[in-house]
Design a protein around this motif. Structure first.
Motif, short mmCIF file in Angstrom:
data_model
loop_
_atom_site.label_atom_id
_atom_site.label_comp_id
_atom_site.label_asym_id
_atom_site.label_seq_id
_atom_site.Cartn_x
_atom_site.Cartn_y
_atom_site.Cartn_z
N ASP A 1 -55.16 -13.52 -23.68
CA ASP A 1 -55.76 -14.83 -23.87
C ASP A 1 -56.12 -15.46 -22.52
OD1 ASP A 1 -55.54 -14.58 -26.57
OD2 ASP A 1 -53.79 -15.88 -26.78
N LYS A 2 -57.22 -16.20 -22.49
CA LYS A 2 -57.72 -16.77 -21.25
C LYS A 2 -57.13 -18.16 -20.98
CE LYS A 2 -60.65 -13.45 -20.23
NZ LYS A 2 -60.48 -12.61 -19.01
N TYR A 3 -56.79 -18.40 -19.70
CA TYR A 3 -56.25 -19.69 -19.28
C TYR A 3 -56.88 -20.12 -17.96
CZ TYR A 3 -52.63 -19.57 -22.86
OH TYR A 3 -51.98 -19.55 -24.07
N GLN A 4 -57.14 -21.44 -17.88
CA GLN A 4 -57.61 -22.06 -16.64
C GLN A 4 -57.29 -23.55 -16.75
OE1 GLN A 4 -61.82 -21.72 -15.85
NE2 GLN A 4 -61.69 -22.76 -13.89
N TRP A 5 -56.17 -23.96 -16.15
CA TRP A 5 -55.65 -25.30 -16.36
C TRP A 5 -56.27 -26.32 -15.41
CZ3 TRP A 5 -53.49 -26.05 -20.74
CH2 TRP A 5 -52.69 -25.07 -21.34
N ALA A 6 -56.60 -27.48 -15.96
CA ALA A 6 -56.93 -28.68 -15.19
C ALA A 6 -55.91 -29.74 -15.59
CB ALA A 6 -58.35 -29.16 -15.49
N THR A 7 -55.25 -30.34 -14.61
CA THR A 7 -54.14 -31.25 -14.87
C THR A 7 -54.27 -32.51 -14.03
OG1 THR A 7 -52.68 -29.35 -15.27
CG2 THR A 7 -51.62 -31.47 -14.91
N ILE A 8 -53.95 -33.64 -14.65
CA ILE A 8 -53.84 -34.90 -13.91
C ILE A 8 -52.62 -35.63 -14.44
CG2 ILE A 8 -55.39 -36.13 -15.49
CD1 ILE A 8 -56.31 -37.78 -13.05
N GLY A 9 -51.82 -36.21 -13.54
CA GLY A 9 -50.61 -36.89 -13.98
C GLY A 9 -50.14 -37.91 -12.97
#
Length: 434
Positions: A355-363
């Motif tokens: 499965d493909k993953y590419q995370w964008a995160t803001i916190g």
């Protein structure tokens, strides 16, 4: 037939619970992404330069270590509503007594519609990951830098429905419906030992540059199994376990990560390059001589050959831990009590089951001097590849050592008439305080 369909439903939808190594961070990185924060030891696990920040030698400290965890688990489900109802309806159609060609044609059309829907969306995924107790362990020398060691165990598994057209089989005056539809399961387990080193390499009045490198030693077990829906009279759960055990492979590999962080009193910028050498690991093979197998296993074997010929699955398969680059940044205000953090993975990669993953995160996180709840966190993250699922993230630190984090999926599906999130992740751990 019905028993196998129930197993298909439980694997694909009724996921109850069964990196980071599984491509969903654990600990406070759920909310803060890959941005390192000395108040949370788990954020040292992503950027190899981060361990240098985790020990305050000016206060006389030399060591910092985990106590229990962090550990996390979660699930993802396909976009399919009322899956169990569809499975029950398909079961009734396939088991119905057929007395005429017109009745068979009507049942075939209905069954093909359900099978096509299941093939598009019926899948369920479970994942878990955690640090071995005491790890990560960091020793920082005032002159020679920080040495780190961590050990984690992670696992991921997925069941999906492979659809095949419903055929009408005519034997004399009897009509029956038949299909090669199957449940396909893949799983991966990764035992990882990481050895890292980080150091400050340059500084001026504006800040300090840290660099680091980490060697990851992986023992990876990859399994796959395919079960024809009507192929076995044995207990279905045992049949799946036997199929996975018959088609698994354990292999070893080494990955290399490097990272850099620029740190100032008001902001921080980081860069990470993971798996620079792209280690590869072998899956167990489904490439078999079907006629030599037990009779109960032959139908599944022939179905696997058919789906492989159609390009739906691979009989022989290799997983590569792909190279990935990540940027992160943080801004500090209110005497560094309030932090705004974000990270972005610059390219997509595949987890152990493809499965493909590419995370964008803001916190954002707020750290106070309160002994009971010294830190709270809130954020948003989205997988920019694959399922493209998005999450609201929440976290808190209790008593300076106990961390809880939650990633709640914002997309939902209907199960038994109720709306439930398509995905959910939980993480908790106890660590030494900064």
């Amino acid at each position: 037939m019905k028993k196998m369909l129930v197993v298909a439903g439980s694997l694909a939808c009724s996921v109850s619970y069964a990196a980071s190594p599984v491509f969903q961070p654990i600990g406070s990185s759920f909310t803060l992404g890959t941005s390192a924060n000395p108040a949370s030891l788990s954020t040292s696990l992503t950027n190899p330069a981060a361990p240098f920040l985790m020990v305050d030698t000016e206060a006389g400290d030399r060591f910092r270590f985990g106590i229990i965890g962090p550990g996390g688990f979660g699930y993802e489900m396909g976009q399919v509503d009322s899956l169990q109802d569809q499975i029950d309806e398909l079961d009734e159609l396939l088991d119905e007594d057929v007395t005429s060609a017109s009745q068979a044609q009507t049942l075939q059309d209905k069954a093909n519609s359900i099978v096509a829907s299941l093939g598009d969306d019926a899948n369920g995924k479970l994942m878990t990951s955690g640090q071995v107790p005491v790890f990560p362990l960091i020793y920082k020398h005032p002159e020679y830098g920080a040495f780190s060691i961590d050990m984690s165990l992670s696992a991921v598994g997925q069941g999906k429905f492979l659809d095949d057209d419903i055929d009408i089989v005519v034997t004399g005056s009897n009509y029956t419906l038949n299909t090669n539809s199957s449940v396909y399961v893949k799983s991966g387990v990764d035992l990882n030992l990481g050895l890292g080193y980080s150091k400050d390499v340059w500084s001026n009045q504006y800040g300090m540059l840290l660099t680091g490198a980490k060697v990851n030693l992986h023992s990876v077990t990859l399994s796959k199994g395919l079960m024809h829906l009507a192929s076995s009279d044995d207990d279905s759960g045992d049949a799946f376990s036997d199929s996975l055990a018959d088609h698994q492979e354990t292999s070893f590999g080494v990955g290399l990560d490097v990272g850099a962080i620029w740190v100032s009193n008001y902001y921080q910028v980081g860069f990470t390059a993971s798996n620079l050498n792209e280690p590869s690991f072998e899956y167990g093979s489904l490439n078999e001589t079907c006629s030599s197998l037990e009779t109960s296993k032959q139908a599944s074997c022939y179905a696997a050959l058919e789906f492989a010929g159609e390009g739906e699955i691979a009989l022989d398969e290799t997983h590569t831990m792909e190279r990935q680059f990540t940027l992160d940044a943080s801004v500090y205000i209110l005497d560094q009590q309030l932090a705004l953090a974000g990270s972005y993975e610059m390219n997509e990669i595949s987890d152990l089951i493809g499965d493909k993953y590419q995370w964008a995160t803001i916190g954002t996180s707020y750290y106070s001097k309160n002994v009971w709840i010294p830190a709270v966190r809130v954020g948003y993250k989205k997988n920019m590849a694959g399922t493209e699922l998005s999450y609201l993230t929440l976290g808190a630190t209790l008593f300076k050592r106990l961390n809880f984090d939650l990633a709640y999926g914002l997309e939902s599906i209907e199960v038994d008439g109720d709306e439930v999130p398509r995905s959910l992740y939980l993480s908790a751990g106890i660590e030494s305080a900064f």
